[in-house]
Design a protein around this motif. Structure first.
Motif, PDB file in Angstrom:
ATOM      1  N   UNK A  80       0.846  -1.199   0.000  1.00  0.00           N
ATOM      2  CA  UNK A  80       0.000   0.000   0.000  1.00  0.00           C
ATOM      3  C   UNK A  80       0.883   1.251   0.000  1.00  0.00           C
ATOM      4  N   UNK A  81       0.602   2.166  -0.921  1.00  0.00           N
ATOM      5  CA  UNK A  81       1.361   3.407  -1.019  1.00  0.00           C
ATOM      6  C   UNK A  81       0.860   4.399   0.018  1.00  0.00           C
ATOM      7  N   UNK A  82       1.775   4.921   0.805  1.00  0.00           N
ATOM      8  CA  UNK A  82       1.396   5.893   1.820  1.00  0.00           C
ATOM      9  C   UNK A  82       1.165   7.251   1.180  1.00  0.00           C
ATOM     10  N   UNK A  83       0.193   8.022   1.696  1.00  0.00           N
ATOM     11  CA  UNK A  83      -0.037   9.359   1.145  1.00  0.00           C
ATOM     12  C   UNK A  83       1.150  10.266   1.416  1.00  0.00           C
ATOM     13  N   UNK A  84       1.364  11.211   0.509  1.00  0.00           N
ATOM     14  CA  UNK A  84       2.466  12.157   0.672  1.00  0.00           C
ATOM     15  C   UNK A  84       2.201  13.088   1.843  1.00  0.00           C
ATOM     16  N   UNK A  85       3.139  13.199   2.782  1.00  0.00           N
ATOM     17  CA  UNK A  85       2.930  14.125   3.906  1.00  0.00           C
ATOM     18  C   UNK A  85       3.027  15.569   3.424  1.00  0.00           C
ATOM     19  N   UNK A  86       2.110  16.396   3.877  1.00  0.00           N
ATOM     20  CA  UNK A  86       2.077  17.800   3.488  1.00  0.00           C
ATOM     21  C   UNK A  86       2.209  18.687   4.716  1.00  0.00           C
ATOM     22  N   UNK A  87       2.491  19.923   4.480  1.00  0.00           N
ATOM     23  CA  UNK A  87       2.662  20.983   5.483  1.00  0.00           C
ATOM     24  C   UNK A  87       3.312  20.465   6.769  1.00  0.00           C
ATOM     25  N   UNK A  88       2.630  20.507   7.886  1.00  0.00           N
ATOM     26  CA  UNK A  88       3.243  20.127   9.157  1.00  0.00           C
ATOM     27  C   UNK A  88       3.529  18.631   9.243  1.00  0.00           C
ATOM     28  N   UNK A  89       2.805  17.832   8.475  1.00  0.00           N
ATOM     29  CA  UNK A  89       3.085  16.397   8.458  1.00  0.00           C
ATOM     30  C   UNK A  89       4.465  16.112   7.868  1.00  0.00           C
ATOM     31  N   UNK A  90       4.877  16.930   6.901  1.00  0.00           N
ATOM     32  CA  UNK A  90       6.216  16.786   6.319  1.00  0.00           C
ATOM     33  C   UNK A  90       7.276  17.013   7.399  1.00  0.00           C
ATOM     34  N   UNK A  91       7.119  18.075   8.156  1.00  0.00           N
ATOM     35  CA  UNK A  91       8.068  18.367   9.228  1.00  0.00           C
ATOM     36  C   UNK A  91       8.034  17.271  10.286  1.00  0.00           C
ATOM     37  N   UNK A  92       6.851  16.782  10.598  1.00  0.00           N
ATOM     38  CA  UNK A  92       6.727  15.730  11.608  1.00  0.00           C
ATOM     39  C   UNK A  92       7.455  14.464  11.173  1.00  0.00           C
ATOM     40  N   UNK A  93       7.382  14.133   9.893  1.00  0.00           N
ATOM     41  CA  UNK A  93       8.091  12.957   9.373  1.00  0.00           C
ATOM     42  C   UNK A  93       9.596  13.135   9.504  1.00  0.00           C
ATOM     43  N   UNK A  94      10.078  14.356   9.248  1.00  0.00           N
ATOM     44  CA  UNK A  94      11.510  14.643   9.369  1.00  0.00           C
ATOM     45  C   UNK A  94      11.954  14.564  10.831  1.00  0.00           C
ATOM     46  N   UNK A  95      11.160  15.128  11.724  1.00  0.00           N
ATOM     47  CA  UNK A  95      11.503  15.104  13.147  1.00  0.00           C
ATOM     48  C   UNK A  95      11.547  13.668  13.663  1.00  0.00           C
ATOM     49  N   UNK A  96      10.595  12.856  13.238  1.00  0.00           N
ATOM     50  CA  UNK A  96      10.563  11.449  13.663  1.00  0.00           C
ATOM     51  C   UNK A  96      11.806  10.717  13.185  1.00  0.00           C
ATOM     52  N   UNK A  97      12.176  10.904  11.923  1.00  0.00           N
ATOM     53  CA  UNK A  97      13.360  10.238  11.380  1.00  0.00           C
ATOM     54  C   UNK A  97      14.629  10.765  12.038  1.00  0.00           C
ATOM     55  N   UNK A  98      14.672  12.066  12.313  1.00  0.00           N
ATOM     56  CA  UNK A  98      15.855  12.655  12.934  1.00  0.00           C
ATOM     57  C   UNK A  98      16.072  12.118  14.343  1.00  0.00           C
ATOM     58  N   UNK A  99      15.002  11.706  15.007  1.00  0.00           N
ATOM     59  CA  UNK A  99      15.121  11.209  16.379  1.00  0.00           C
ATOM     60  C   UNK A  99      15.867   9.883  16.440  1.00  0.00           C
ATOM     61  N   UNK A 100      15.968   9.185  15.315  1.00  0.00           N
ATOM     62  CA  UNK A 100      16.708   7.914  15.284  1.00  0.00           C
ATOM     63  C   UNK A 100      17.973   8.013  14.421  1.00  0.00           C
ATOM     64  N   UNK A 101      18.401   9.241  14.119  1.00  0.00           N
ATOM     65  CA  UNK A 101      19.499   9.478  13.186  1.00  0.00           C
ATOM     66  C   UNK A 101      20.871   9.414  13.849  1.00  0.00           C
ATOM     67  N   UNK A 102      20.931   9.331  15.152  1.00  0.00           N
ATOM     68  CA  UNK A 102      22.204   9.404  15.876  1.00  0.00           C
ATOM     69  C   UNK A 102      23.253   8.416  15.377  1.00  0.00           C
ATOM     70  N   UNK A 103      22.922   7.145  15.116  1.00  0.00           N
ATOM     71  CA  UNK A 103      23.951   6.237  14.591  1.00  0.00           C
ATOM     72  C   UNK A 103      24.519   6.702  13.248  1.00  0.00           C
ATOM     73  N   UNK A 104      23.680   7.342  12.426  1.00  0.00           N
ATOM     74  CA  UNK A 104      24.147   7.860  11.140  1.00  0.00           C
ATOM     75  C   UNK A 104      25.112   9.031  11.337  1.00  0.00           C
TER      76      UNK A 104
END
Length: 207
Positions: free
Chosen positions: A1-25
């Protein structure tokens, strides 16, 4: 199933979520910058390639090395394989598409050089063949990818794999990783901050 494209604040929320686990990178990028300093000072070269947005980021990386990241230092040899338009069109015209970057790697790469490959999917055929050719030619292969598992991460010597659902988020954090790599390189070289005009001439007088 294709996920809908995150828009406006959802885009930022997706980035913040991914950044929270970025430390090993962050740790990977920092280690790469330190290692790359030794390669470049020793006369080695960095090659970089990607497709689409990743092509732009590959060119961004090589520009930081040939020019500078933040502080003045000597230029280093770095070639973006996605920017060699005459070579790209000639190779596409005369060889299979998988050879697009691989043939350039074979032409420019030398044993001990570093090959940086960027692919959000980690499955682009021309990037995978470049990784194989780089290994065969004795280059260190470093991969920026999206979530593992993916073929490119498996082929590379080391990978910085962003755990995110969306291509845009992966690319945004790849850019963070590139900047961390460049900062670590400058730190390893003992580069002092660039002198501004104010440093040279003194504070500007106001009327």
């Amino acid at each position: 199933m294709i996920k809908p494209t995150p828009c406006d604040h959802e885009h930022l929320a997706a980035l913040v979520t991914a950044a929270s686990t970025f430390s090993p990178c962050v740790d990977v990028a920092d280690q790469w910058g330190t290692a790359l300093a030794g390669v470049l000072v020793g006369g080695g070269r960095l090659l970089a390639a990607g497709n689409g947005g990743s092509a732009a980021q590959a060119q961004h990386l090589t520009a930081e090395l040939v020019g500078r990241y933040r502080s003045d230092r000597r230029p280093f040899s770095a070639i973006c394989l996605t920017a060699e338009t005459s070579s790209l069109t000639a190779i596409c015209n005369d060889y299979p598409g998988e050879e697009l970057f691989a043939r350039q790697v074979e032409a420019h790469g030398r044993e001990g050089d570093v090959l940086v490959l960027l692919s959000t999917s980690g499955s682009s055929p021309n990037i995978l063949e470049a990784a194989r050719r780089g290994t065969a030619c004795g280059l260190r292969v470093w991969a920026f990818t999206g979530p593992r598992p993916n073929p490119l991460a498996d082929l590379a010597d080391e990978s910085l794999s962003v755990d995110a659902d969306y291509t845009a988020t992966v690319q945004e954090l790849h850019l963070v990783g590139l900047h961390i790599l460049c900062a670590a390189l400058d730190r390893a070289l003992g580069v002092i901050p660039a002198r501004t005009r104010e440093d040279l001439d003194g504070p500007r007088r106001t009327a």
